[in-house]
Design an enzyme around this catalytic site. Structure first.
Site, mmCIF file in Angstrom:
data_model
loop_
_atom_site.group_PDB
_atom_site.id
_atom_site.type_symbol
_atom_site.label_atom_id
_atom_site.label_comp_id
_atom_site.label_asym_id
_atom_site.label_seq_id
_atom_site.Cartn_x
_atom_site.Cartn_y
_atom_site.Cartn_z
ATOM 1 N N GLU A 1 1.147 5.566 49.044
ATOM 2 C CA GLU A 1 -0.235 6.036 48.912
ATOM 3 C C GLU A 1 -0.495 7.253 49.795
ATOM 4 O O GLU A 1 -1.204 8.177 49.391
ATOM 5 C CB GLU A 1 -1.212 4.904 49.248
ATOM 6 N N TYR B 1 -10.207 4.725 50.346
ATOM 7 C CA TYR B 1 -9.363 4.654 49.159
ATOM 8 C C TYR B 1 -8.026 3.992 49.470
ATOM 9 O O TYR B 1 -7.584 3.090 48.750
ATOM 10 C CB TYR B 1 -9.098 6.047 48.559
ATOM 11 N N ASP C 1 -9.498 6.641 42.981
ATOM 12 C CA ASP C 1 -8.873 7.928 43.253
ATOM 13 C C ASP C 1 -9.371 8.933 42.221
ATOM 14 O O ASP C 1 -10.233 8.629 41.388
ATOM 15 C CB ASP C 1 -7.343 7.810 43.267
#
Length: 302
Positions: free
Chosen positions: A41, A124, A142
């Site tokens: 990520e 996020y 996202d």
């Protein structure tokens, strides 16, 4: 949003599409670890999958656990980051690894508050780790997911430049209560935005919810937020200069002299500004010369 909009129907169709079309990515494999998901990520922020995948595989081979990365030298970490861009992410990732070791015994936590307390982890990333590493319910928003929801539900070409309370609330209506389906929706909607519902050339003919899409029904109107978006070309920017300096230092065996730094970019004012910023960010170390007249040398942090 249409009063007859069916969030559950959209979710079911997108998840069914994902079951058939999902890419085989290593951070989705059955043997993935929470640490591997977290690393992916961070790497995927503003960097495409095609560049991240080989870097992620090399990274996880070298530093498969937070403890491994925490013990690494910062110079090695920056060299391994190579050309993924925004190298401060590498520093934050190492800080995160050290915090995981110190606070959580080397295991990535699944609690949202604990994740948000880690260096470099925002809302996020915390939501994504909970969904993709632990299969927990979370609202993962996202750029790709935001675009899918903006088009399908709100009828707009692209979401606003910044998230709004209303947008987050709308996204929440797609997320079911059970963990497994919620996590699957998060991955599926992200994949749809990445592969089909793209920003510039959406492939509506391949979209599983084309017949439910408010934007398509409205005739695919243009971006109503276009005037608010900032775009900047790469050539000639400070990012390009910083990238050249970092590339030079990553490839160097020892300290780099000032004249080699000067050769990186012709504009001395811009070059010095960028080098000063790299030093301030902790990405570069400036070593003073042995006397007042000797120029400095530069290296990656030890």
């Amino acid at each position: 949003m249409s009063p007859t909009f069916d969030a559950a129907g959209v979710r079911d169709d997108v998840v069914a599409w994902f079951d058939e079309h999902a890419r085989d990515l290593p951070w989705r494999a059955p043997d993935r670890t929470p640490w591997g998901v977290l690393v992916s990520e961070v790497m995927l922020q503003q960097t495409p999958v095609v560049r991240v995948e080989p870097a992620w595989r090399a990274w996880m081979t070298r530093w498969p656990t937070p403890a491994d990365l925490a013990a690494a030298s910062t110079a090695d970490v920056l060299r391994a980051w190579d050309r993924l861009g925004y190298p401060r992410r590498a520093l934050r990732l190492q800080e995160c690894a050290r915090a995981v070791v110190e606070r959580h015994g080397g295991e990535v936590p699944d609690d949202e508050a604990a994740l948000l307390a880690l260096p470099g982890i925002g809302s996020y990333t915390a939501a994504a780790v909970r969904a993709f590493a632990f299969g927990r319910r979370s609202v993962v928003l996202d750029t790709n997911v935001r675009r899918v929801i903006a088009r399908v539900a709100a009828g707009t070409a692209l979401p606003a430049p910044s998230q709004t309370v209303g947008e987050v609330a709308l996204a929440g209506t797609f997320v079911p209560d059970d963990d497994a389906t919620a996590a699957r929706w998060a991955a599926a909607s992200m994949e749809l935005g990445a592969l089909v519902c793209t920003a510039r050339s959406p492939r509506c003919d391949a979209c599983p919810v084309a017949d439910r899409c408010a934007w398509r029904a409205a005739g695919r109107p243009g971006d109503e937020h276009a005037a608010r978006r900032r775009t900047q070309a790469w050539a000639g920017t400070d990012r390009q200069v910083r990238g050249r300096v970092m590339a030079l230092l990553r490839e160097a065996i020892g300290p780099v002299p000032q004249d080699a730094i000067d050769a990186v970019w012709p504009d001395a004012v811009q070059r010095e500004r960028c080098v000063d910023a790299l030093v301030a960010d902790g990405l570069v170390v400036r070593v003073a010369g042995r006397d007042d007249d000797a120029p400095p040398t530069y290296r990656l942090p030890a």
